[in-house]
Enzyme design. Structure first.
Site, PDB file in Angstrom:
ATOM      1  CB  SER A  49      -0.873  -0.012   1.254  1.00  0.00           C
ATOM      2  OG  SER A  49      -1.603   1.175   1.328  1.00  0.00           O
ATOM      3  CG  LEU A  51      -1.834   7.881   6.108  1.00  0.00           C
ATOM      4  CD1 LEU A  51      -2.573   7.651   7.425  1.00  0.00           C
ATOM      5  CD2 LEU A  51      -1.692   6.558   5.366  1.00  0.00           C
ATOM      6  CB  CYS A  71       0.476   5.685   8.828  1.00  0.00           C
ATOM      7  SG  CYS A  71       1.313   7.066   8.041  1.00  0.00           S
ATOM      8  CB  ILE A  77       7.813  -3.967   9.407  1.00  0.00           C
ATOM      9  CG1 ILE A  77       8.972  -3.747   8.432  1.00  0.00           C
ATOM     10  CG2 ILE A  77       8.137  -5.032  10.414  1.00  0.00           C
ATOM     11  CD1 ILE A  77      10.292  -3.322   9.062  1.00  0.00           C
ATOM     12  N   GLY A 124      12.653   0.467   2.043  1.00  0.00           N
ATOM     13  CA  GLY A 124      13.707   0.098   1.091  1.00  0.00           C
ATOM     14  C   GLY A 124      14.656  -0.938   1.669  1.00  0.00           C
ATOM     15  N   GLY A 147      11.803  -3.895   2.132  1.00  0.00           N
ATOM     16  CA  GLY A 147      13.009  -3.862   1.309  1.00  0.00           C
ATOM     17  C   GLY A 147      13.153  -4.997   0.316  1.00  0.00           C
ATOM     18  N   GLY A 153       7.281  -2.915  -2.047  1.00  0.00           N
ATOM     19  CA  GLY A 153       6.944  -1.508  -1.867  1.00  0.00           C
ATOM     20  C   GLY A 153       7.861  -0.582  -2.634  1.00  0.00           C
ATOM     21  CB  THR A 154      10.961   1.114  -1.563  1.00  0.00           C
ATOM     22  OG1 THR A 154      10.389   1.537  -0.324  1.00  0.00           O
ATOM     23  CG2 THR A 154      11.914   2.179  -2.049  1.00  0.00           C
TER      24      THR A 154
END
Lengths: 305, 271
Positions: A23, A75, A132, A193, A219, A246, A267-268
């Site tokens: 997300s 957000l 968050c 996480i 990351g 990461g 993610g990143t």
């Protein structure tokens, strides 16, 4: 040789492979459609959603760090009405489960969102954001106190029959305690996480680089912390765990599975390689082929300590 | 689209400023002036994120080999400011970079009858060259470029070769007029009453001054913004700027990468 089986199941959601998009790093799916075949990944997890549209934090909001990046987006999102009207129609066209990440300011808001999302057929499941680090309200309070986490998850549980995943924060003293609270409240799965609170300083101006002062670190730099926490939590709970932190390659993803994750989120990596999630799934398959493994599920929790 | 590009040349055009020409996908010839590229400098985690660069030029050259189709190239003009651009500056002919392009929305070329005023500060002239190239022949184009010192004045000859009237100014007077480029530009904008469109790219104080002149003179104006960005495609929301309707109760954030980088000046909040 027969192609290996990469499918996994999270709380009744069948994934063709264990790779989902995290997300906040993949918009609402649409943004990346030109660069990645969405039907080659396990699931899309959409940008954190709130009842009302949310503006987010002032800029600067992002900063690259060694092996990672800090973000303090805060957000920003379109709100549930615009999500239903403008984003769901695209998700309907994609043959891949969409999991909606959401957050509220109060337990009641979490429950109301769950109730509304419950009615949308395109929503395969929900991921509750209680983690968050970049907003004062809307998550982190619920993500650092087991009792508060329990009450939020319980309220959501009662508001929906769809699968409920809880995304945990690493910014706690004991993540296992948080995991237990969510499992007790009948969460179907846990994802971890979220980002680690960090900061960056500009020596020239002697000021923090981010307008929010602190931000969430993601990351490759966070991977060892994430692996450790996934391993601790997966040992402690009976519900499936989704590993995040990461992941840049198939190897990274498989390490999370050895640590006990049933699936992973990328993610990143989406930012520097928009096709990262598809590539990572392909690399996982190649690893299985190369090593004569017929089913990826064999690797879940297979870490020898 | 995403493609691997080969570096054709990478020359230092002024101290700390480089002009890089790379091979490009043929579809890039359809890129609009003002659009940008995201460059992955190395296939590694340091630097981690892609770097955005305005498209300085796109074109085709005949193949060196008879009978082969022509080759498409793309050029970037960049200043060495950090790890990414420093690494990029060490690359030579034959090295590779990974490119996503074209991204963002470009300049609106407007009414050909109107005169076009281009204003660039330092490396902010980067997207204006391709714009000038597209505009000349359609409209009258005047180009105002400024910098702190003569080293910050780039590619004047290239603009002149296009047939563009070029005006240079530097803060310290080492090249062209002494003073701010916006002051010189303002005099020219006010000197006759004909309709014009201003196109500007450069540091934020310069853009603010240009927006102020546009407002006072009732001139239409488009600005190209620079921002730190992670994804370049509207997903991370890291590069937002305040839109004109922004307020505590009415959030109006626009993504530089997707809603821009080119904006009509009156679409933004300048305070």
């Amino acid at each position: 040789m027969k192609r290996p089986d990469l499918s996994v199941e999270i709380a009744g959601i069948k994934l063709r492979n264990p790779v989902m998009t995290a997300s906040g790093t993949f918009g609402y799916g649409e943004e990346f459609a030109a660069y990645v075949n969405l039907e080659k990944i396990g699931a899309i997890i959409t940008k954190g959603l709130s009842l009302k549209p949310k503006a987010g934090n002032p800029t600067p909001r992002i900063q690259e760090t060694t092996g990672g990046m800090l973000n303090a987006i805060g957000l920003q999102n379109v709100g549930i009405d615009a999500f239903i009207e403008k984003k769901v129609p695209f998700l309907r066209t994609v043959n891949t489960p969409a999991i909606v990440n959401f957050f509220g300011n109060t337990v009641e808001e979490y429950a109301e969102l769950a109730e509304r999302l419950d009615k949308i057929p395109e929503v395969a499941g929900m991921e509750i954001n209680i983690s968050c680090p970049n907003v004062k309200h809307g998550g982190i309070v619920f993500g650092t106190e087991p009792k508060a986490a329990y009450s939020v998850v319980k309220a959501v549980r009662e508001a929906t029959i769809k699968p409920v995943i809880v995304k945990l924060s690493p910014n706690v003293t004991d993540i296992v305690e948080m995991a237990w609270a969510c499992a007790d409240a009948e969460a179907d799965a846990l994802s971890l996480i979220n980002t680690l609170t960090g900061m960056a300083i500009d020596l020239k101006s002697r000021r923090p680089i981010l307008a929010n002062v602190t931000g969430g670190l993601s990351g490759p730099a966070v991977k060892p912390v994430a692996l450790r926490m996934v391993w601790q939590v997966a040992k402690a709970v009976k519900i499936p765990v989704i590993g995040i932190g990461g992941i840049m390659s198939g190897t990274d993803a498989l390490e999370f599975m050895l640590a006990g994750a049933t699936a992973v989120q990328v993610g990143t990596a989406n930012f520097l390689d928009p096709a990262a999630s598809e590539r990572i799934a392909a690399e996982m398959e190649q690893y299985l082929v190369n090593n004569g493994i017929t089913d990826v599920k064999e690797l879940i929790g297979a870490l020898q300590v | 689209m995403q493609f691997k590009a080969t570096i054709i040349s990478n020359q230092e055009v002024s101290p700390g400023y480089f002009r890089m020409r790379i091979t490009a996908h043929p579809e890039l010839t359809g890129a609009q002036p003002g659009q940008f590229v995201m460059v992955r400098v190395r296939d590694a985690i340091d630097p981690l994120l892609r770097r955005p660069f305005g498209i300085f030029d796109v074109g085709t050259v005949p193949s060196e080999y008879p009978g082969c189709s022509s080759a498409t190239y793309l050029e970037m003009l960049y200043k060495v400011v950090g790890k990414g651009t420093e690494t990029l500056s060490t690359y030579h002919h034959g090295d590779h970079v990974d490119i996503i392009a074209p991204l963002g929305t470009g300049f609106d070329l407007g009414d050909p009858e109107e005169e076009k005023i281009l204003v660039g500060g330092g490396v902010g002239i980067a997207p204006l060259y391709y714009l000038a190239k597209t505009l000349v022949g359609r409209s009258r184009v005047r180009f105002f470029l400024g910098g702190r010192t003569r080293d910050d004045i780039l590619c004047v000859t290239e603009f002149e070769r296009l047939g563009v009237e070029t005006y240079v100014s530097t803060d310290d007077g080492t090249l062209g007029d002494r003073g701010l480029v916006t002051d010189v530009m303002e005099r020219h904008v006010r000197e006759d009453g004909r309709k014009k469109t201003i196109y500007a790219c450069g540091p934020m104080p310069m853009l603010k001054a240009v927006a102020g002149i546009a407002r006072q003179t009732g001139t239409s104006c488009q600005v190209s913004l620079e921002a730190y960005m992670a994804c370049g495609m509207g997903a991370c929301l890291g590069c937002v700027v305040k839109g004109r309707d922004h307020g505590d109760e009415t959030p109006d954030y626009r993504c530089v990468c997707k809603d821009g980088p080119v904006f009509a000046f009156d679409q933004l909040m300048w305070v």
